[in-house]
Design an enzyme around this catalytic site. Structure first.
Site, PDB file in Angstrom:
ATOM      1  N   HIS A 155       0.833  -1.205   0.000  1.00 42.73           N
ATOM      2  CA  HIS A 155       0.000   0.000   0.000  1.00 42.73           C
ATOM      3  C   HIS A 155       0.873   1.263   0.000  1.00 42.73           C
ATOM      4  O   HIS A 155       0.671   2.175  -0.811  1.00 42.73           O
ATOM      5  CB  HIS A 155      -0.917  -0.010   1.231  1.00 42.73           C
ATOM      6  N   GLU A 156       1.840   1.302   0.886  1.00 47.00           N
ATOM      7  CA  GLU A 156       2.691   2.493   0.990  1.00 47.00           C
ATOM      8  C   GLU A 156       3.532   2.683  -0.271  1.00 47.00           C
ATOM      9  O   GLU A 156       3.678   3.794  -0.778  1.00 47.00           O
ATOM     10  CB  GLU A 156       3.598   2.388   2.223  1.00 47.00           C
ATOM     11  N   HIS A 159       1.522   4.180  -3.125  1.00 45.63           N
ATOM     12  CA  HIS A 159       1.419   5.651  -3.095  1.00 45.63           C
ATOM     13  C   HIS A 159       2.611   6.271  -3.838  1.00 45.63           C
ATOM     14  O   HIS A 159       2.454   7.206  -4.616  1.00 45.63           O
ATOM     15  CB  HIS A 159       1.446   6.161  -1.650  1.00 45.63           C
ATOM     16  N   GLU A 217      -6.216   6.632  -1.667  1.00 41.86           N
ATOM     17  CA  GLU A 217      -6.159   5.544  -0.684  1.00 41.86           C
ATOM     18  C   GLU A 217      -6.673   4.235  -1.287  1.00 41.86           C
ATOM     19  O   GLU A 217      -6.086   3.170  -1.106  1.00 41.86           O
ATOM     20  CB  GLU A 217      -6.955   5.899   0.572  1.00 41.86           C
TER      21      GLU A 217
HETATM   22 ZN    ZN Z   1      -2.377   5.367   2.288  1.00 42.03          ZN
END
Ligand code: ZN
Length: 306
Positions: A155-156, A159, A217
């Site tokens: 997830h990170e 981004h 997100e």
């Molecule tokens: Zn995030």
């Protein structure tokens, strides 16, 4: 991860779950045929981001990361290279990083760094250019399994790969005519979570927090699942992860709850994308899709995920 449980210190009361028997019904993702082009599909990256030179952004991120590490070291909360958690995270990253160029070819040139900071924050981040940090409040507080670590890391990293920080900086310069793409003005927008500015540790106390949009997100969640699956980590761990987060929030302050109203939505969104990523995971593991057992987390009260 953009959890914002600032000051949150309570740990989950965690016990090992007893292994139950698998359910007989075939899960939805196992009933679907494999797509010709596997994995998740997402839209184009915002062209707005091109207003910000990527080299400049990555250089500023590196500078910030060095400063954060130095501060952590001074406070004796930067875990050493030989710490088991650091070794574990770097081993997971070594499997994940080869998967990233699919999402951003430039990332093959990034100088990746993975560090662990001993602080109670339930958080993690990846800055532009591949500078990653995890906090022990997330790793230990939620007793993350390797699969769950991979989901957070995916997830990170997503981004950073999808350049959400770069896009935010670009948007900010459009809406703020006087903004300068240098120094603190730039580093303030790099995607560093507010926890860094408000944690008891005082790390990065002069940084402003960047809040990613809900769309960013969701995209990071979805791309993160794909990256984790390609690296051989179970995407269904994302569902368990957010169930753990929900359990934490039951014991957390109202402030924490108000900043995390979307946990159930994230679970729903992740489940929607399992049919796209489970075949990828099965292939990486070298097993038939239908032969995969449900994902089991390591704490009591988190249901197996089929
Ligand atoms: Zn995030």
């Amino acid at each position: 991860m953009h959890f914002k449980p600032t000051g949150f210190s309570r740990r989950l009361a965690i016990t090992l779950a007893l292994a139950g028997m698998t359910s007989a019904a075939a899960p939805v993702w196992a009933q679907q045929p494999q797509a010709a082009s596997d994995g998740v599909q997402v839209g184009k990256m915002s062209s707005l981001r091109n207003l910000v030179p990527e080299e400049q952004l990555e250089a500023a991120a590196t500078q910030q990361y060095v400063a954060i590490k130095q501060q952590a070291q001074q406070q004796n909360i930067l875990l050493p290279e030989n710490h088991p958690q650091v070794k574990r995270l770097r081993a997971i990253a070594n499997k994940i990083i080869p998967q990233v160029t699919r999402w951003n070819p430039r990332a093959s040139d990034w100088k990746w760094e993975i560090n662990v900071i001993a602080a109670k924050d339930v958080n993690a981040f990846c800055m532009p250019g591949g500078k990653i940090a995890f906090f022990t409040g997330l790793l230990d507080g939620l007793q993350l399994t390797d699969d769950e670590v991979a989901i957070v890391m995916g997830h990170e990293i997503a981004h950073a790969l999808r350049e959400h920080g770069r896009e935010r900086v670009a948007k900010s310069t459009l809406t703020n005519a006087g903004a300068k793409l240098a120094g603190i003005g730039l580093s303030a927008l790099l995607g560093i979570d507010s926890n860094l500015t408000t944690a008891a540790t005082g790390l990065g106390a002069n940084l402003t927090m960047l809040k990613f949009s809900r769309d960013d997100e969701t995209e990071a969640d979805v791309v993160g699942l794909d990256i984790a699956a390609r690296a051989g980590y179970d995407p269904r761990a994302g569902v368990a992860l957010w169930q753990k987060m929900a359990k934490v929030s039951q014991n957390a302050s109202p402030q924490w709850l108000s900043s995390h109203p979307a946990g159930q939505n994230r679970i729903t969104e992740m489940k929607k994308h399992l049919p796209a990523v489970m075949p990828v995971y099965a292939r990486t593991k070298g097993v038939a899709l239908q032969a995969l057992p449900p994902y089991r987390s390591n704490v009591k009260g988190i249901d197996p995920v089929s």
